[in-house]
Design a protein around this motif. Structure first.
Motif, PDB file in Angstrom:
ATOM      1  N   THR A 183       0.825  -1.200   0.000  1.00 58.56           N
ATOM      2  CA  THR A 183       0.000   0.000   0.000  1.00 58.56           C
ATOM      3  C   THR A 183       0.863   1.255   0.000  1.00 58.56           C
ATOM      4  O   THR A 183       1.840   1.332   0.752  1.00 58.56           O
ATOM      5  CB  THR A 183      -0.892  -0.014   1.271  1.00 58.56           C
ATOM      6  OG1 THR A 183      -1.726  -1.168   1.224  1.00 58.56           O
ATOM      7  CG2 THR A 183      -1.742   1.234   1.382  1.00 58.56           C
ATOM      8  N   TYR A 246     -11.107   9.507  -5.925  1.00 56.23           N
ATOM      9  CA  TYR A 246     -10.609   8.322  -5.229  1.00 56.23           C
ATOM     10  C   TYR A 246      -9.798   7.462  -6.201  1.00 56.23           C
ATOM     11  O   TYR A 246     -10.346   6.999  -7.201  1.00 56.23           O
ATOM     12  CB  TYR A 246     -11.776   7.460  -4.734  1.00 56.23           C
ATOM     13  CG  TYR A 246     -12.633   8.032  -3.634  1.00 56.23           C
ATOM     14  CD1 TYR A 246     -12.114   8.883  -2.655  1.00 56.23           C
ATOM     15  CD2 TYR A 246     -13.978   7.676  -3.552  1.00 56.23           C
ATOM     16  CE1 TYR A 246     -12.921   9.362  -1.631  1.00 56.23           C
ATOM     17  CE2 TYR A 246     -14.782   8.139  -2.529  1.00 56.23           C
ATOM     18  CZ  TYR A 246     -14.257   8.990  -1.571  1.00 56.23           C
ATOM     19  OH  TYR A 246     -15.051   9.444  -0.564  1.00 56.23           O
ATOM     20  N   PRO A 247      -8.540   7.189  -5.876  1.00 57.10           N
ATOM     21  CA  PRO A 247      -7.820   6.209  -6.705  1.00 57.10           C
ATOM     22  C   PRO A 247      -8.470   4.827  -6.566  1.00 57.10           C
ATOM     23  O   PRO A 247      -8.999   4.497  -5.505  1.00 57.10           O
ATOM     24  CB  PRO A 247      -6.416   6.182  -6.092  1.00 57.10           C
ATOM     25  CG  PRO A 247      -6.297   7.419  -5.267  1.00 57.10           C
ATOM     26  CD  PRO A 247      -7.694   7.745  -4.813  1.00 57.10           C
ATOM     27  N   GLY A 249      -8.452   1.228  -5.607  1.00 62.52           N
ATOM     28  CA  GLY A 249      -7.596   0.587  -4.611  1.00 62.52           C
ATOM     29  C   GLY A 249      -7.412   1.425  -3.361  1.00 62.52           C
ATOM     30  O   GLY A 249      -6.771   0.999  -2.403  1.00 62.52           O
ATOM     31  N   SER A 250      -7.993   2.632  -3.359  1.00 65.67           N
ATOM     32  CA  SER A 250      -7.799   3.503  -2.193  1.00 65.67           C
ATOM     33  C   SER A 250      -8.618   3.007  -1.006  1.00 65.67           C
ATOM     34  O   SER A 250      -9.623   2.323  -1.156  1.00 65.67           O
ATOM     35  CB  SER A 250      -8.146   4.947  -2.533  1.00 65.67           C
ATOM     36  OG  SER A 250      -9.502   5.071  -2.868  1.00 65.67           O
ATOM     37  N   ILE A 251      -8.132   3.382   0.172  1.00 64.14           N
ATOM     38  CA  ILE A 251      -8.702   2.886   1.423  1.00 64.14           C
ATOM     39  C   ILE A 251      -9.272   4.069   2.197  1.00 64.14           C
ATOM     40  O   ILE A 251      -8.561   5.040   2.461  1.00 64.14           O
ATOM     41  CB  ILE A 251      -7.611   2.209   2.285  1.00 64.14           C
ATOM     42  CG1 ILE A 251      -6.921   1.109   1.485  1.00 64.14           C
ATOM     43  CG2 ILE A 251      -8.203   1.656   3.575  1.00 64.14           C
ATOM     44  CD1 ILE A 251      -5.479   0.889   1.886  1.00 64.14           C
ATOM     45  N   GLN A 252     -10.559   3.991   2.517  1.00 60.86           N
ATOM     46  CA  GLN A 252     -11.169   5.040   3.334  1.00 60.86           C
ATOM     47  C   GLN A 252     -11.703   4.408   4.611  1.00 60.86           C
ATOM     48  O   GLN A 252     -11.920   3.200   4.670  1.00 60.86           O
ATOM     49  CB  GLN A 252     -12.272   5.739   2.561  1.00 60.86           C
ATOM     50  CG  GLN A 252     -13.282   4.819   1.928  1.00 60.86           C
ATOM     51  CD  GLN A 252     -14.337   5.576   1.143  1.00 60.86           C
ATOM     52  OE1 GLN A 252     -15.498   5.553   1.474  1.00 60.86           O
ATOM     53  NE2 GLN A 252     -13.915   6.266   0.092  1.00 60.86           N
ATOM     54  N   VAL A 261     -11.736  -0.847   1.147  1.00 60.51           N
ATOM     55  CA  VAL A 261     -10.840  -0.763  -0.008  1.00 60.51           C
ATOM     56  C   VAL A 261     -11.721  -0.668  -1.245  1.00 60.51           C
ATOM     57  O   VAL A 261     -12.519  -1.568  -1.516  1.00 60.51           O
ATOM     58  CB  VAL A 261      -9.929  -2.005  -0.109  1.00 60.51           C
ATOM     59  CG1 VAL A 261      -8.953  -1.848  -1.274  1.00 60.51           C
ATOM     60  CG2 VAL A 261      -9.171  -2.222   1.194  1.00 60.51           C
ATOM     61  N   THR A 274      -8.848   9.344   2.061  1.00 55.34           N
ATOM     62  CA  THR A 274      -8.253   8.083   1.621  1.00 55.34           C
ATOM     63  C   THR A 274      -6.877   8.007   2.267  1.00 55.34           C
ATOM     64  O   THR A 274      -6.018   8.852   2.022  1.00 55.34           O
ATOM     65  CB  THR A 274      -8.121   8.031   0.086  1.00 55.34           C
ATOM     66  OG1 THR A 274      -7.325   9.134  -0.342  1.00 55.34           O
ATOM     67  CG2 THR A 274      -9.479   8.134  -0.580  1.00 55.34           C
ATOM     68  N   THR A 277      -3.437   3.628  -0.716  1.00 52.87           N
ATOM     69  CA  THR A 277      -3.940   2.976  -1.929  1.00 52.87           C
ATOM     70  C   THR A 277      -3.204   1.662  -2.122  1.00 52.87           C
ATOM     71  O   THR A 277      -1.965   1.639  -2.176  1.00 52.87           O
ATOM     72  CB  THR A 277      -3.729   3.875  -3.165  1.00 52.87           C
ATOM     73  OG1 THR A 277      -4.410   5.115  -2.948  1.00 52.87           O
ATOM     74  CG2 THR A 277      -4.270   3.212  -4.419  1.00 52.87           C
ATOM     75  N   SER A 280      -1.663  -1.548  -7.657  1.00 54.30           N
ATOM     76  CA  SER A 280      -2.540  -2.202  -8.642  1.00 54.30           C
ATOM     77  C   SER A 280      -2.319  -3.708  -8.699  1.00 54.30           C
ATOM     78  O   SER A 280      -3.275  -4.479  -8.784  1.00 54.30           O
ATOM     79  CB  SER A 280      -2.354  -1.571 -10.021  1.00 54.30           C
ATOM     80  OG  SER A 280      -1.006  -1.657 -10.429  1.00 54.30           O
ATOM     81  N   ARG A 283      -4.205  -5.667  -6.116  1.00 55.38           N
ATOM     82  CA  ARG A 283      -5.664  -5.775  -6.232  1.00 55.38           C
ATOM     83  C   ARG A 283      -6.026  -7.198  -6.682  1.00 55.38           C
ATOM     84  O   ARG A 283      -7.068  -7.714  -6.328  1.00 55.38           O
ATOM     85  CB  ARG A 283      -6.219  -4.741  -7.217  1.00 55.38           C
ATOM     86  CG  ARG A 283      -6.120  -3.307  -6.686  1.00 55.38           C
ATOM     87  CD  ARG A 283      -7.180  -2.398  -7.275  1.00 55.38           C
ATOM     88  NE  ARG A 283      -7.186  -2.386  -8.724  1.00 55.38           N
ATOM     89  CZ  ARG A 283      -6.495  -1.528  -9.483  1.00 55.38           C
ATOM     90  NH1 ARG A 283      -5.734  -0.610  -8.921  1.00 55.38           N
ATOM     91  NH2 ARG A 283      -6.575  -1.585 -10.792  1.00 55.38           N
TER      92      ARG A 283
END
Lengths: 325, 79
Positions: A183, A246-247, A249-252, A261, A274, A277, A280, A283
């Motif tokens: 990440t 938001y990208p 893969g981003s995490i909020q 995620v 976020t 992330t 890629s 993922r």
């Protein structure tokens, strides 16, 4: 006949390819195979272009009947596969003919299976992709998951696939858990206390039942945000910031308790901080975790993320060479 | 021991809705294909069906528990 019969749709099976790009700024997420590596390799095995339409099954795979001579390959989650009740090898190109029935038993590990058929699942291309985006009902097969007893269009079979060609074990993805998700910390990680960021990275998070193509909601810890004066335009939750893109893969962390995620079918922007992330390549990894599995986040820099992407590309080319042998 | 297993992970429910009675009680006879519970995952409630006929000897998980793929849900007695 160029048709594939769906005898049973399984739990949540959709047509996907490598994604629909170029519309993110308009609020259109990329969709596409959640585990790209498995989807691309499945296509390779049956002699399709890498971005041909495949089927992505979730937990309970579909039951499919062929109507003509095809090559077929199954990749992704670890699950017993049969043709006409006989056990067959995954990650291997197989010849099938009219009346043959491909079926899945219960998954052993992983979450998503991919089925590639020579000629590809030839649903109409919408905005440059055959991927299904179910939330708005566009793309794929009528914009939805497959149901029992329907027919999918296939492209003309051709290609130079070799029956029995297999992907070596070493080039099949790891499905062990906890899944380590590399990440890149940011964009709004400044909203977390120092302790909260350490706790985020040090926790084994559990995948909840709310884990699908839109996003994965996790549980297992609680994260504190720093005190601040609510900025103009931001919501009142400490996890709120002024809206941003938001990208994927981003995490909020709405409320601080349950990180989400965002994945291939997620909303493209909004007002939650976020905090990082998932790169890629990883993922693919989270796509193969299921409800109840554990994941953990490790902090990496952008160079590492780019190197991982190069590595995956090289792995894909190695598979291509192995299959062509 | 004959059992009915969860085909998917998620949250297990014995009734179709909170105010409704359970699908089946312990000791009840069930037929193949009969719905015996729900598993909630990916924002959908999926019916768990008996793959064989028999008598429900015992539910091995409680209402609202999280279950994993392949987990035993019901122990079956003689039909």
């Amino acid at each position: 006949m160029n048709e594939l019969l769906v005898r049973s749709g399984g739990l949540y099976t959709t047509v996907q390819d490598t994604g629909r790009f170029g519309y993110y700024h308009m609020g259109m997420p990329p969709s596409g195979a959640m585990d790209v590596y498995s989807a691309v390799v499945a296509n390779m095995l049956v002699g399709n272009p890498d971005d041909a339409g495949v089927l992505e099954g979730t937990y309970v795979g579909p039951r499919l009947e062929f109507t003509d001579d095809r090559m077929v390959a199954v990749t992704g989650a670890d699950v017993p596969v049969t043709v006409n009740g006989e056990s067959v090898e995954p990650w291997t190109a197989m010849r099938v003919g009219a009346g043959d029935v491909l079926e899945f038993a219960m998954i052993r590990s992983g979450c998503r299976v991919y089925v590639a058929v020579s000629g590809g699942i030839d649903v109409p291309v919408y905005l440059g992709s055959r991927s299904t985006y179910t939330l708005t009902g566009i793309g794929g097969h009528q914009g939805r998951k497959l149901v029992d007893d329907e027919t999918l269009p296939l492209g003309a079979a051709g290609g130079r696939a070799r029956g029995g060609a297999a992907v070596p074990e070493a080039l099949r993805p790891a499905l062990d858990v906890p899944a380590e998700l590399r990440t890149v910390v940011g964009l709004c990680s400044y909203r977390l206390t120092e302790g909260a960021l350490a706790s985020f990275l040090g926790t084994d998070w559990k995948v909840t039942k709310d884990a699908d193509r839109v996003g994965y909601r996790l549980r297992g810890g609680s994260l504190d945000f720093t005190e601040r004066e609510q900025p103009f335009g931001a919501g009142s939750d400490p996890a709120n910031v002024v809206d941003l893109g938001y990208p994927v893969g981003s995490i909020q962390v709405p409320g601080g308790d349950e990180p989400i995620v965002l994945l291939n079918d997620a909303v493209t922007g909004g007002g939650y901080a976020t905090i990082g992330t998932v790169i890629s390549v990883d993922r693919d990894r989270i796509a193969q975790t299921k409800t109840g599995d554990a994941v953990r986040f490790t902090s990496v820099d952008l160079d590492t993320a780019l190197a991982a992407r190069r590595d995956r590309r090289e792995r894909i080319e190695r598979v291509r060479r192995e299959i062509a042998r | 021991m004959a059992t009915i297993k969860a085909q998917m992970p998620g949250v297990f429910y014995r009734r179709p809705a909170p105010e409704k009675p359970v699908y089946v009680d312990d000791g009840e006879e069930i037929s193949a294909g009969q719905t015996i519970a729900l598993i909630e995952v990916m924002k959908t409630f999926n019916e768990l069906k008996a793959d064989a006929a028999g008598t429900v000897a015992e539910f091995l998980v409680a209402d609202g528990d999280e279950v994993d793929v392949g987990q035993d849900i019901v122990r079956l007695g003689e039909a």
